[in-house]
Structure formats: structure tokens, C-alpha cells
Write a protein that holds these residues in place. Structure first.
Motif: not given
Length: 423
Positions: A119, A142, A145-147, A149-150, A163, A166, A184-185, A188
Motif C-alpha cells: 500500500a 487505504i 479501511e484496508l491497512t 485490517k490487512l 476480503i 472485510l 473499497i473492493r 483493493l
């Protein structure tokens, strides 16, 4: 050593006959004219096992030794993609690189890159290419929502189930937001495609995760877009297409002339054009079936104008930034046209809807229109008609395409007439 110009039809039907065989790709020669029709890739082969499994390999020589590089399984990798990979491998060999040795080094890499590291690289290298508003939205998704969790997971280990978990939390949580989950999908998926381009991973896990349906109640509803362009808007857009650098300008024109999908059009190959027919390969088409597109004189003119520019490459609309690769984005053109034209809500996909709308107005039958757009539900295809009607309607499609081409020329000539009258 068996040789054959490899096609999807051939690979589907070839079973190996109970023994392992290797079939090399070769050029396709017209038996009547003895002229080259389609180019195979020297060194590319398909291995068919006794059980009927099929694998692509590339044979090459390095330091006086014959070597074999496994490209992947068929049909997970289609023949067009296998040829493209084989050409890249061949280019490495020509530069003195041993592709198999490089592949082994990657396998032995100690620590896979984490999503957080990916990311950060994506933010540094890709986000600056976007306009400020889009860049901020990417950064927000990013970071929030993403960093969180992932971020700690190696990108090679992230699964579709992770995914889904999430995205489900966003789509079905205390405040259901399926549209935001879809956004978000999409972000990602873009990040994972970025990783694929850098050879960090081989596949995108997001592609196995379905989009969410919109809620019927509440604010999180995304209205179905039904925008198409009126004659004055078409004239204005065409003027901007004319002034855009190649191959972007011609891609946008082709979208308006043919009504085909953006990604399929940008990946048009010279080998896919025979006379006045463009064949979209099954592995590229959205419904995974080969699609034949009759080309009007107007479309053929655009293609011929590209020949001096990209004729030495595989792609009609070859990327100006990457060697022998198709165009991938129209983002910059879309944003600039929105800002500078009189069509402030311009989107490339609306060109496809515009073609469909005008063809319907011109009296094109709904089934024929569906066949042109390669849209099963519009064409009325069910499982039975799809089998018996797959290669039909070529004459009807050609007539409809020529009818729309004539109408488009009329629209564009009307502006020229107005300009002359004012002058």
C-alpha cells in the motif's frame, strides 16, 4: 515434433489420446495464398498429459543449454496471454537473462511483502497519477479501511475469504453500506493489479469476490446510470477526441463507432483483425465467448490511421509508455474532457450506451443489438439458443454497424455545416 497454430478451439478439443504430447505453436499460413495469416511464438508449446491436463511452457537456450520455463495451466491462462508471456520471456533471453533462474530466485525470497508495504508503494508510485479528489479518496480508504485490517499479512497469503470478511463488515454492518463496500473492493482490486504488474503476485484474489447488490431503502443506493449523448454533445466530444494524443484519441473514437467494451477495445490486436471483422478472443470477452465485430468503413479508417504508429507492435492501440503492451487507462482523458468540454459528466462507458441508444432509434432489432454488444440478456440468449445461434447474425450486425456509422457521420457533418454557414 508436432506443430500447430494454437487456438482455444484446438486446445479445448485436443485430449492427448492417452499419452503425453507436446505441441509447439507455429505461424498460420493461408493454404491458398501461402501468406502469413497469424503469428505463433517460436518456443511456445502446450504439454498435454495422459489425463488431458494442459500446461504452457516456453523452450529456450541459455549458455548452450536447453531449458524449459513453465508459463501456467490452460484454461487458467488463455492462448493470447500465454503468447504475451512467452514474448516477454523471449525478450529476457535475448538480453542474456535466464528466466527460469530468475523465477527460482523469486521463489527463494525470504520475506514476502506485506500489504502495508504494498500500500505504501502504491501510494508513492500510483496515486500521484490521479487527480487530487480521487487521490484523497484512495488514501482515505487505504488508511482507514484496508491497512488496519490487512496491513500485517503478506500479500501472497491474503485470501478471498479474508476480503469477503472485510467487505461484509462494511456492507452488512450496523450501518449497511453495500455501495461503499463495492468502492473499497474496486480500490483493493486496483492495488492487487498494481502488485501483479510488479511481479509480486500471480493473481488478484479480489476477482473471486462478487460485488454487493444495492439496498432498496436507505441512502446507500447507487442510481443506475442511463446517460447517453445528444448530437451536440457527440460533436463536442469528437472535437476533443481529435485533439487528444494517440492512441487515446483513436480509442475513444473506436468506442463511439463500435460500442464495444473499453478494456476489450484497448487490447485490440492486429492479429485479431481479418478483413472487416475484429475477433475479440474468448479469454478477453466478458462472457468468455469469442465475439465477432463487423467493422464499418469508419472503424477501418481509424485502424489504418494507427498502422504507421503501432503497426510494428502486437496491439493496435499500443501503450506509449510500455513496450509492446496495450493501453490500460483512460483516466487522464476522462478527467480532462470533463473539465474542458461541454460534457462535464463524460464517462467512456457512456459511449457504449450512446451507440446502443441510437441503434435502437434507427430500428435495429433488439436481438441484433444484443449480439453487437455481446450482451446475452439483451440478445435473449438462453442455454439452447446460445449453442445454436452463436455464430449467426453476421449480416444483420454488419448492416446495423454501417447504419450507425452513417448516422454518426451525419451528426459530425452537421457541425461542419454549421461552422461553414457561420463563416
Amino acid at each position: 515434433m508436432a506443430k500447430q497454430y494454437l487456438t482455444d478451439q484446438f486446445l479445448r478439443n485436443e485430449g492427448g489420446n492417452g499419452k503425453r504430447v507436446e505441441i509447439y505453436d507455429k505461424h498460420d499460413i493461408d493454404p491458398e495464398t501461402q501468406r502469413l495469416k497469424r503469428k505463433g511464438v517460436k518456443g511456445l508449446l502446450v504439454r498435454i498429459t495422459k489425463a488431458g491436463n494442459k500446461y504452457f511452457y516456453f523452450n529456450y537456450w541459455h549458455n548452450g543449454k536447453a531449458k524449459k520455463y513453465k508459463i501456467g495451466d490452460y484454461p487458467d491462462i488463455g492462448i493470447s496471454e500465454a503468447r504475451e508471456i512467452a514474448r516477454k520471456i523471449k525478450a529476457q533471453v535475448n538480453e542474456g537473462i535466464d528466466p527460469q533462474a530468475e523465477k527460482n530466485k523469486r521463489k527463494q525470497a525470504p520475506d514476502p511483502q506485506t500489504f502495508k508495504e504494498l500500500a505504501e508503494e502504491f501510494t508513492e508510485k500510483y496515486l500521484p497519477t490521479l487527480r487530487e479528489k480521487t487521490r484523497k479518496e484512495y488514501k482515505r480508504i487505504i488508511d482507514t479501511e484496508l491497512t488496519p485490517k490487512l496491513g500485517k499479512y503478506p500479500i501472497k497469503d491474503i485470501t478471498p475469504n479474508q476480503i469477503i470478511s472485510l467487505l461484509d463488515a462494511k456492507a452488512y454492518g450496523k450501518k449497511p453500506a453495500p455501495v461503499m463496500a463495492n468502492r473499497i473492493r474496486a480500490r483493493l482490486s486496483k492495488i492487487f493489479n498494481f502488485a501483479i504488474d510488479r511481479r509480486l503476485i500471480d493473481s488478484n484474489p479480489v476477482e473471486k469476490v462478487s460485488k454487493y447488490k444495492k439496498t432498496k431503502q436507505g441512502k446507500d443506493v447507487e442510481q443506475k446510470r442511463n446517460r447517453y449523448y445528444k448530437p451536440e454533445e457527440i460533436q463536442n466530444l469528437w472535437e476533443h477526441f481529435d485533439n487528444w494524443s494517440e492512441p487515446t484519441g483513436s480509442v475513444l473514437k473506436m468506442l463511439l463507432i463500435t460500442g464495444q467494451r473499453k478494456t476489450e477495445t484497448m487490447q485490440m490486436k492486429w492479429d485479431d483483425i481479418r478483413g472487416d471483422v475484429w475477433t475479440i478472443p474468448a479469454e478477453l470477452a466478458k462472457n468468455k465467448e469469442e465475439h465477432l465485430v463487423p467493422l464499418s468503413p469508419m472503424a477501418l479508417e481509424i485502424i489504418e490511421e494507427m498502422r504507421p504508429i503501432t503497426g510494428e507492435t502486437d496491439y493496435v492501440f499500443c501503450s506509449p509508455k510500455e513496450d509492446n503492451a496495450p493501453m490500460k487507462w483512460l483516466t487522464r482523458a476522462r478527467v480532462t474532457i470533463q473539465e474542458k468540454s461541454k460534457v462535464s459528466d463524460f464517462r467512456p462507458h457512456d459511449l457504449r450506451r450512446t451507440v446502443a441508444t441510437y441503434m435502437a432509434k434507427l430500428g435495429v432489432d433488439r436481438t441484433v443489438l444484443g449480439k453487437i454488444l455481446n450482451h446475452k440478456s439483451l440478445a435473449g440468449d438462453d442455454q439452447v439458443t446460445a449453442i445454436y445461434d452463436r455464430h449467426g447474425y453476421e449480416d444483420e450486425k454488419r448492416q446495423a454497424m454501417n447504419r450507425w456509422s452513417h448516422k454518426l457521420k451525419q451528426i459530425l457533418e452537421e457541425k461542419e455545416t454549421k461552422i461553414h454557414k457561420i463563416g
